[in-house]
Design an enzyme around this catalytic site. Sequence first.
Site: not given
Length: 424
Positions: A62, A64, A179, A278, A305, A309
Amino acid sequence: MTILIKNGTVVNPAKKQEQVMDLLIEDGLIQKTGNGIRKEADTVIDASGCLVMPGLIDLHVHFRDPGQTYKEDIATGSAAAAAGGFTTVCCMPNTKPVVDCPEIVTYIVEKAKETGLTNVLPVGAVTVGMEGKTVTDIAAMKKAGICAISEDGKSVMNSAVYRKAMREAAKLGLPVLAHCEDINLVEGGVMNLDEKSEQMGLKGISNAVEDIIASRDILLAKETGARLHLCHCSTKDSVTMVREAKEDGILVTAEVCPHHFSLCTEDIPADEGNFKMNPPLRKREDMETLVQGLKDNVMDVISTDHAPHSLEEKSRGMEKSPFGIVGLETSAALTITNLVKPGYLTWMQMAEKMSYNPAKVLGIDRGTLNEGAVADVVIINPDETYEIDPDCFRSKGRNTPFAGKKVSGKVKYTILNGEVVYHD
Ligand code: DOR
Ligand code: ZN
Ligand code: ZN
Protein backbone atom coordinates in the site's frame (compact mmCIF):
# COMPACT_ATOMS: atom_id res chain seq x y z
CA MET A 1 27.16 0.19 -17.48
CA THR A 2 28.64 -3.17 -16.55
CA ILE A 3 28.48 -4.78 -13.13
CA LEU A 4 30.45 -7.91 -12.28
CA ILE A 5 29.22 -9.78 -9.21
CA LYS A 6 31.94 -12.15 -8.01
CA ASN A 7 31.71 -15.39 -6.01
CA GLY A 8 28.16 -15.13 -4.72
CA THR A 9 25.85 -18.09 -4.19
CA VAL A 10 23.64 -17.61 -7.24
CA VAL A 11 20.12 -18.93 -6.66
CA ASN A 12 18.17 -19.17 -9.90
CA PRO A 13 14.70 -20.70 -9.47
CA ALA A 14 14.07 -20.80 -13.23
CA LYS A 15 16.75 -23.47 -13.54
CA LYS A 16 16.64 -24.80 -10.01
CA GLN A 17 20.30 -23.90 -9.90
CA GLU A 18 22.19 -22.92 -6.75
CA GLN A 19 25.91 -22.52 -7.16
CA VAL A 20 28.81 -20.27 -6.20
CA MET A 21 29.69 -18.34 -9.34
CA ASP A 22 29.99 -14.92 -10.99
CA LEU A 23 27.27 -12.96 -12.70
CA LEU A 24 27.92 -10.31 -15.35
CA ILE A 25 25.43 -7.53 -16.03
CA GLU A 26 25.71 -5.44 -19.17
CA ASP A 27 23.29 -2.97 -20.77
CA GLY A 28 20.55 -3.79 -18.29
CA LEU A 29 20.66 -7.52 -18.94
CA ILE A 30 22.23 -10.57 -17.33
CA GLN A 31 24.91 -11.31 -19.91
CA LYS A 32 26.58 -14.27 -18.38
CA THR A 33 26.79 -16.52 -15.33
CA GLY A 34 29.67 -18.87 -14.62
CA ASN A 35 32.95 -19.32 -12.85
CA GLY A 36 35.96 -17.03 -13.23
CA ILE A 37 34.34 -14.47 -15.53
CA ARG A 38 36.98 -11.95 -16.60
CA LYS A 39 35.72 -8.60 -17.78
CA GLU A 40 36.50 -4.92 -17.28
CA ALA A 41 33.46 -3.71 -15.37
CA ASP A 42 32.35 -0.29 -14.11
CA THR A 43 31.48 -1.88 -10.79
CA VAL A 44 32.86 -5.09 -9.30
CA ILE A 45 30.98 -6.46 -6.31
CA ASP A 46 32.56 -9.08 -4.07
CA ALA A 47 29.58 -11.24 -3.09
CA SER A 48 31.53 -13.91 -1.17
CA GLY A 49 29.29 -15.38 1.51
CA CYS A 50 26.26 -13.67 -0.02
CA LEU A 51 23.19 -14.88 -1.86
CA VAL A 52 22.55 -13.55 -5.35
CA MET A 53 18.84 -13.87 -6.10
CA PRO A 54 16.44 -12.49 -8.67
CA GLY A 55 15.12 -9.12 -7.46
CA LEU A 56 12.30 -9.67 -4.98
CA ILE A 57 8.71 -9.19 -6.12
CA ASP A 58 5.99 -8.10 -3.69
CA LEU A 59 2.43 -8.76 -4.83
CA HIS A 60 0.96 -6.70 -2.02
CA VAL A 61 1.89 -3.17 -0.90
CA HIS A 62 0.00 0.00 0.00
CA PHE A 63 1.71 3.20 -1.16
CA ARG A 64 -1.13 5.58 -0.12
CA ASP A 65 -0.57 7.71 -3.20
CA PRO A 66 -2.78 9.50 -4.26
CA GLY A 67 -4.47 10.93 -1.22
CA GLN A 68 -2.75 9.90 1.99
CA THR A 69 0.84 10.80 1.29
CA TYR A 70 1.48 11.68 4.94
CA LYS A 71 1.53 7.88 5.45
CA GLU A 72 3.63 7.04 2.36
CA ASP A 73 4.04 8.17 -1.23
CA ILE A 74 5.29 6.49 -4.37
CA ALA A 75 8.82 7.88 -3.89
CA THR A 76 9.22 6.81 -0.25
CA GLY A 77 7.48 3.51 -0.88
CA SER A 78 9.80 2.82 -3.82
CA ALA A 79 12.84 3.70 -1.71
CA ALA A 80 11.64 1.29 0.99
CA ALA A 81 11.14 -1.39 -1.65
CA ALA A 82 14.67 -0.94 -3.00
CA ALA A 83 16.11 -1.06 0.54
CA GLY A 84 14.18 -4.28 1.14
CA GLY A 85 15.56 -5.94 -2.00
CA PHE A 86 12.38 -5.54 -4.09
CA THR A 87 12.57 -4.67 -7.76
CA THR A 88 8.84 -5.03 -8.47
CA VAL A 89 5.87 -4.24 -6.25
CA CYS A 90 2.12 -4.32 -6.84
CA CYS A 91 0.32 -1.44 -5.17
CA MET A 92 -3.21 -1.94 -3.95
CA PRO A 93 -6.02 0.35 -5.11
CA ASN A 94 -7.42 1.48 -1.73
CA THR A 95 -6.00 4.97 -2.17
CA LYS A 96 -7.94 8.26 -2.06
CA PRO A 97 -9.40 8.34 -4.63
CA VAL A 98 -9.55 4.61 -5.30
CA VAL A 99 -7.68 3.27 -8.35
CA ASP A 100 -10.82 2.56 -10.36
CA CYS A 101 -10.16 4.31 -13.70
CA PRO A 102 -7.33 4.61 -16.26
CA GLU A 103 -6.42 8.19 -15.22
CA ILE A 104 -5.35 7.16 -11.73
CA VAL A 105 -3.51 4.12 -13.08
CA THR A 106 -1.56 6.45 -15.38
CA TYR A 107 -0.78 8.82 -12.49
CA ILE A 108 0.83 5.96 -10.54
CA VAL A 109 2.73 4.58 -13.55
CA GLU A 110 4.15 8.02 -14.39
CA LYS A 111 5.14 8.94 -10.85
CA ALA A 112 6.79 5.56 -10.32
CA LYS A 113 8.76 5.94 -13.54
CA GLU A 114 9.98 9.36 -12.40
CA THR A 115 11.13 7.87 -9.10
CA GLY A 116 12.79 4.96 -10.85
CA LEU A 117 13.75 2.91 -7.78
CA THR A 118 11.48 -0.09 -8.33
CA ASN A 119 8.89 -1.30 -10.84
CA VAL A 120 5.51 -0.26 -9.49
CA LEU A 121 2.60 -2.18 -10.97
CA PRO A 122 -0.79 -0.73 -10.05
CA VAL A 123 -3.67 -3.00 -9.10
CA GLY A 124 -7.12 -1.86 -10.20
CA ALA A 125 -10.20 -1.91 -7.96
CA VAL A 126 -12.91 -4.50 -8.61
CA THR A 127 -15.77 -2.04 -8.09
CA VAL A 128 -16.18 1.68 -8.62
CA GLY A 129 -15.03 3.54 -5.49
CA MET A 130 -14.61 0.12 -3.85
CA GLU A 131 -18.27 0.42 -2.97
CA GLY A 132 -19.07 -3.17 -3.95
CA LYS A 133 -21.78 -2.26 -6.43
CA THR A 134 -20.59 -1.64 -9.99
CA VAL A 135 -17.71 -3.49 -11.65
CA THR A 136 -14.99 -1.11 -12.91
CA ASP A 137 -13.90 -0.83 -16.56
CA ILE A 138 -11.22 -3.48 -16.11
CA ALA A 139 -10.25 -3.56 -19.79
CA ALA A 140 -9.61 0.19 -19.85
CA MET A 141 -7.50 -0.03 -16.69
CA LYS A 142 -5.57 -2.93 -18.21
CA LYS A 143 -4.69 -0.76 -21.21
CA ALA A 144 -3.40 1.88 -18.76
CA GLY A 145 -1.19 -0.70 -17.03
CA ILE A 146 -2.86 -2.59 -14.18
CA CYS A 147 -1.36 -6.00 -13.41
CA ALA A 148 -4.33 -7.42 -11.49
CA ILE A 149 -7.62 -6.50 -9.84
CA SER A 150 -8.36 -6.45 -6.13
CA GLU A 151 -10.70 -4.92 -3.58
CA ASP A 152 -8.01 -5.24 -0.90
CA GLY A 153 -9.03 -3.77 2.43
CA LYS A 154 -12.35 -5.57 2.08
CA SER A 155 -14.19 -8.24 0.13
CA VAL A 156 -16.82 -7.66 -2.54
CA MET A 157 -19.69 -9.06 -0.48
CA ASN A 158 -22.15 -9.32 -3.37
CA SER A 159 -21.19 -12.64 -5.00
CA ALA A 160 -22.96 -11.78 -8.25
CA VAL A 161 -20.94 -8.58 -8.65
CA TYR A 162 -17.74 -10.44 -7.80
CA ARG A 163 -18.51 -13.25 -10.25
CA LYS A 164 -19.04 -10.74 -13.02
CA ALA A 165 -15.64 -9.18 -12.29
CA MET A 166 -13.98 -12.59 -12.15
CA ARG A 167 -15.40 -13.53 -15.54
CA GLU A 168 -14.04 -10.30 -16.97
CA ALA A 169 -10.62 -10.86 -15.34
CA ALA A 170 -10.53 -14.40 -16.75
CA LYS A 171 -11.27 -13.05 -20.22
CA LEU A 172 -8.53 -10.43 -19.91
CA GLY A 173 -6.01 -12.82 -18.35
CA LEU A 174 -5.61 -10.75 -15.18
CA PRO A 175 -5.23 -12.37 -11.75
CA VAL A 176 -7.70 -11.56 -8.98
CA LEU A 177 -6.00 -10.75 -5.65
CA ALA A 178 -8.49 -11.61 -2.93
CA HIS A 179 -8.78 -10.08 0.53
CA CYS A 180 -11.10 -12.53 2.31
CA GLU A 181 -13.27 -11.03 5.04
CA ASP A 182 -16.97 -11.49 5.65
CA ILE A 183 -17.71 -8.00 6.91
CA ASN A 184 -21.03 -9.08 8.45
CA LEU A 185 -19.18 -11.43 10.80
CA VAL A 186 -16.52 -8.97 11.97
CA GLU A 187 -18.81 -7.25 14.49
CA GLY A 188 -16.25 -4.67 15.56
CA GLY A 189 -13.44 -7.18 16.13
CA VAL A 190 -9.93 -5.73 16.36
CA MET A 191 -7.82 -8.83 17.03
CA ASN A 192 -8.14 -12.62 16.81
CA LEU A 193 -10.99 -14.15 18.78
CA ASP A 194 -9.39 -16.34 21.45
CA GLU A 195 -8.29 -16.40 25.09
CA LYS A 196 -6.03 -13.42 24.44
CA SER A 197 -8.83 -11.15 23.20
CA GLU A 198 -10.94 -12.27 26.15
CA GLN A 199 -8.10 -11.54 28.54
CA MET A 200 -7.54 -8.11 26.99
CA GLY A 201 -11.25 -7.36 26.95
CA LEU A 202 -11.27 -6.68 23.20
CA LYS A 203 -13.66 -7.82 20.51
CA GLY A 204 -12.41 -10.72 18.41
CA ILE A 205 -12.31 -11.70 14.72
CA SER A 206 -12.94 -15.43 14.21
CA ASN A 207 -11.24 -17.61 11.60
CA ALA A 208 -14.60 -18.05 9.85
CA VAL A 209 -14.54 -14.37 8.87
CA GLU A 210 -11.70 -15.25 6.51
CA ASP A 211 -12.50 -18.88 5.70
CA ILE A 212 -16.06 -18.32 4.48
CA ILE A 213 -14.97 -15.83 1.82
CA ALA A 214 -11.88 -17.86 0.90
CA SER A 215 -14.11 -20.85 0.18
CA ARG A 216 -16.59 -18.70 -1.76
CA ASP A 217 -13.81 -17.20 -3.84
CA ILE A 218 -12.36 -20.63 -4.64
CA LEU A 219 -15.79 -21.81 -5.79
CA LEU A 220 -16.19 -18.73 -7.97
CA ALA A 221 -12.72 -19.29 -9.44
CA LYS A 222 -13.79 -22.84 -10.28
CA GLU A 223 -16.94 -21.56 -11.97
CA THR A 224 -15.41 -18.62 -13.86
CA GLY A 225 -11.94 -19.95 -14.65
CA ALA A 226 -10.40 -16.81 -13.15
CA ARG A 227 -6.88 -16.99 -11.72
CA LEU A 228 -7.47 -16.47 -8.01
CA HIS A 229 -4.70 -15.42 -5.65
CA LEU A 230 -5.59 -15.44 -1.95
CA CYS A 231 -3.97 -12.54 -0.09
CA HIS A 232 -2.50 -12.70 3.41
CA CYS A 233 -3.79 -16.16 4.41
CA SER A 234 -3.82 -16.38 8.20
CA THR A 235 -5.88 -19.44 9.16
CA LYS A 236 -5.12 -23.16 9.21
CA ASP A 237 -8.23 -23.97 7.21
CA SER A 238 -7.19 -21.61 4.42
CA VAL A 239 -4.15 -23.85 3.90
CA THR A 240 -6.38 -26.92 3.68
CA MET A 241 -8.71 -25.19 1.22
CA VAL A 242 -5.85 -24.09 -1.03
CA ARG A 243 -4.37 -27.60 -0.99
CA GLU A 244 -7.70 -29.17 -1.94
CA ALA A 245 -8.49 -26.55 -4.59
CA LYS A 246 -5.13 -27.21 -6.24
CA GLU A 247 -5.76 -30.95 -6.16
CA ASP A 248 -9.07 -30.18 -7.86
CA GLY A 249 -7.26 -28.33 -10.67
CA ILE A 250 -8.63 -24.91 -9.73
CA LEU A 251 -6.37 -21.99 -10.69
CA VAL A 252 -5.58 -20.79 -7.19
CA THR A 253 -2.40 -19.50 -5.57
CA ALA A 254 -1.90 -18.12 -2.08
CA GLU A 255 0.33 -15.82 -0.11
CA VAL A 256 1.47 -15.63 3.51
CA CYS A 257 2.87 -12.48 5.13
CA PRO A 258 5.93 -12.45 7.42
CA HIS A 259 3.90 -11.32 10.44
CA HIS A 260 1.57 -14.32 10.11
CA PHE A 261 4.41 -16.87 9.95
CA SER A 262 6.49 -15.09 12.62
CA LEU A 263 3.98 -14.15 15.31
CA CYS A 264 0.82 -15.45 16.98
CA THR A 265 -1.52 -13.93 19.55
CA GLU A 266 0.70 -15.19 22.38
CA ASP A 267 3.31 -12.68 21.17
CA ILE A 268 1.08 -9.64 21.66
CA PRO A 269 2.75 -8.01 24.65
CA ALA A 270 0.17 -5.33 25.45
CA ASP A 271 -2.58 -3.19 24.01
CA GLU A 272 -0.30 -1.95 21.23
CA GLY A 273 -1.41 -0.62 17.84
CA ASN A 274 1.60 -2.09 16.06
CA PHE A 275 0.24 -5.59 16.65
CA LYS A 276 -3.01 -4.76 14.87
CA MET A 277 -3.43 -5.82 11.28
CA ASN A 278 -6.12 -7.36 9.09
CA PRO A 279 -6.30 -10.33 9.07
CA PRO A 280 -5.07 -10.41 12.65
CA LEU A 281 -2.31 -12.48 14.22
CA ARG A 282 -3.91 -15.87 14.87
CA LYS A 283 -3.33 -18.76 17.24
CA ARG A 284 -0.11 -20.77 17.36
CA GLU A 285 -1.68 -23.71 15.50
CA ASP A 286 -2.64 -21.39 12.62
CA MET A 287 0.89 -19.97 12.46
CA GLU A 288 2.41 -23.46 12.49
CA THR A 289 0.08 -24.64 9.71
CA LEU A 290 1.03 -21.63 7.58
CA VAL A 291 4.72 -22.46 8.04
CA GLN A 292 4.03 -26.09 7.06
CA GLY A 293 2.01 -24.87 4.05
CA LEU A 294 4.96 -22.77 2.90
CA LYS A 295 7.32 -25.69 3.44
CA ASP A 296 5.08 -28.05 1.42
CA ASN A 297 4.68 -25.44 -1.35
CA VAL A 298 0.91 -25.33 -0.89
CA MET A 299 1.44 -21.66 -0.15
CA ASP A 300 3.20 -20.15 -3.14
CA VAL A 301 4.13 -16.61 -2.23
CA ILE A 302 5.50 -14.49 0.60
CA SER A 303 4.18 -10.94 0.34
CA THR A 304 4.38 -8.08 2.82
CA ASP A 305 0.99 -6.30 2.90
CA HIS A 306 3.17 -3.23 3.58
CA ALA A 307 0.58 -0.92 5.17
CA PRO A 308 2.13 2.31 6.46
CA HIS A 309 0.26 4.54 8.93
CA SER A 310 1.40 7.57 10.92
CA LEU A 311 2.88 7.34 14.41
CA GLU A 312 -0.09 9.21 15.82
CA GLU A 313 -2.62 6.89 14.15
CA LYS A 314 -0.90 3.77 15.44
CA SER A 315 -0.47 5.10 18.99
CA ARG A 316 -4.20 4.80 19.70
CA GLY A 317 -4.07 1.21 20.97
CA MET A 318 -5.70 -1.92 19.56
CA GLU A 319 -9.22 -0.60 19.56
CA LYS A 320 -8.70 2.76 17.88
CA SER A 321 -5.67 2.45 15.60
CA PRO A 322 -6.04 1.49 11.93
CA PHE A 323 -5.20 -2.04 10.75
CA GLY A 324 -1.79 -2.59 9.16
CA ILE A 325 1.98 -2.75 9.59
CA VAL A 326 4.93 -1.95 7.31
CA GLY A 327 6.89 -4.83 5.85
CA LEU A 328 9.07 -3.96 2.88
CA GLU A 329 12.26 -3.40 4.87
CA THR A 330 11.94 -6.42 7.17
CA SER A 331 10.53 -9.24 5.06
CA ALA A 332 13.73 -10.73 3.64
CA ALA A 333 15.30 -10.82 7.10
CA LEU A 334 12.18 -12.29 8.73
CA THR A 335 11.99 -14.96 6.03
CA ILE A 336 15.64 -15.87 6.53
CA THR A 337 15.47 -15.74 10.33
CA ASN A 338 12.16 -17.51 10.87
CA LEU A 339 11.88 -19.84 7.87
CA VAL A 340 15.22 -20.59 6.22
CA LYS A 341 17.62 -20.66 9.18
CA PRO A 342 15.36 -22.97 11.25
CA GLY A 343 15.17 -25.33 8.25
CA TYR A 344 11.58 -24.89 7.04
CA LEU A 345 12.55 -23.42 3.67
CA THR A 346 15.56 -23.78 1.42
CA TRP A 347 17.22 -20.78 -0.25
CA MET A 348 15.63 -21.97 -3.48
CA GLN A 349 12.16 -21.90 -1.92
CA MET A 350 12.82 -18.42 -0.58
CA ALA A 351 13.73 -17.22 -4.09
CA GLU A 352 10.66 -18.98 -5.49
CA LYS A 353 8.22 -17.51 -2.98
CA MET A 354 9.67 -14.01 -2.99
CA SER A 355 10.38 -13.63 -6.70
CA TYR A 356 9.80 -16.47 -9.18
CA ASN A 357 6.29 -17.45 -8.06
CA PRO A 358 4.99 -13.86 -7.75
CA ALA A 359 6.24 -13.27 -11.31
CA LYS A 360 4.30 -16.35 -12.43
CA VAL A 361 1.13 -15.10 -10.71
CA LEU A 362 1.47 -11.84 -12.64
CA GLY A 363 2.54 -13.57 -15.84
CA ILE A 364 5.56 -11.29 -16.18
CA ASP A 365 8.97 -12.22 -17.49
CA ARG A 366 10.88 -11.61 -14.22
CA GLY A 367 12.07 -13.55 -11.24
CA THR A 368 14.92 -15.38 -12.98
CA LEU A 369 18.67 -15.02 -13.31
CA ASN A 370 18.82 -16.64 -16.74
CA GLU A 371 21.30 -15.25 -19.25
CA GLY A 372 19.47 -12.66 -21.35
CA ALA A 373 16.98 -11.77 -18.59
CA VAL A 374 16.43 -8.23 -17.37
CA ALA A 375 19.02 -7.59 -14.65
CA ASP A 376 16.82 -7.23 -11.55
CA VAL A 377 19.00 -8.70 -8.83
CA VAL A 378 19.31 -8.66 -5.05
CA ILE A 379 22.44 -9.48 -3.07
CA ILE A 380 21.85 -10.54 0.54
CA ASN A 381 24.28 -11.42 3.30
CA PRO A 382 22.31 -14.13 5.12
CA ASP A 383 24.63 -14.22 8.11
CA GLU A 384 24.79 -10.55 8.99
CA THR A 385 22.82 -10.01 12.19
CA TYR A 386 21.34 -6.75 13.45
CA GLU A 387 18.42 -5.30 15.35
CA ILE A 388 15.45 -3.97 13.41
CA ASP A 389 15.39 -0.20 13.87
CA PRO A 390 12.33 1.55 12.40
CA ASP A 391 14.17 4.89 12.55
CA CYS A 392 16.38 3.59 9.72
CA PHE A 393 13.42 2.81 7.42
CA ARG A 394 13.09 4.63 4.08
CA SER A 395 9.35 4.20 4.43
CA LYS A 396 7.43 6.99 6.13
CA GLY A 397 5.78 4.24 8.17
CA ARG A 398 7.43 3.17 11.42
CA ASN A 399 4.57 0.87 12.39
CA THR A 400 6.15 -2.51 12.94
CA PRO A 401 5.83 -5.05 15.76
CA PHE A 402 9.41 -6.14 15.05
CA ALA A 403 11.24 -3.06 16.41
CA GLY A 404 14.30 -4.17 18.39
CA LYS A 405 14.06 -7.75 17.14
CA LYS A 406 17.38 -9.40 16.37
CA VAL A 407 17.43 -10.85 12.84
CA SER A 408 19.83 -12.42 10.32
CA GLY A 409 19.95 -11.38 6.69
CA LYS A 410 20.94 -8.00 5.32
CA VAL A 411 20.16 -6.69 1.87
CA LYS A 412 23.50 -5.41 0.53
CA TYR A 413 22.65 -4.40 -3.04
CA THR A 414 19.50 -4.03 -5.08
CA ILE A 415 19.98 -3.82 -8.84
CA LEU A 416 17.13 -2.68 -11.10
CA ASN A 417 17.44 -2.91 -14.89
CA GLY A 418 21.20 -3.28 -14.49
CA GLU A 419 21.64 -0.22 -12.23
CA VAL A 420 22.39 -0.19 -8.50
CA VAL A 421 19.35 1.42 -6.83
CA TYR A 422 20.28 0.51 -3.26
CA HIS A 423 23.58 -0.20 -1.56
CA ASP A 424 23.94 -0.88 2.17
O1 DOR B 1 -3.89 -4.56 7.76
C1 DOR B 1 -4.35 -4.15 6.72
N1 DOR B 1 -4.06 -2.91 6.27
N2 DOR B 1 -5.18 -4.92 6.04
C2 DOR B 1 -5.85 -4.48 4.98
O2 DOR B 1 -6.58 -5.23 4.42
C3 DOR B 1 -5.73 -3.09 4.53
C4 DOR B 1 -4.45 -2.52 4.95
C5 DOR B 1 -4.39 -1.04 4.81
O3 DOR B 1 -4.74 -0.52 3.75
O4 DOR B 1 -3.97 -0.36 5.77
ZN1 ZN C 1 -6.06 -7.10 2.73
ZN1 ZN D 1 -3.38 -5.10 1.95
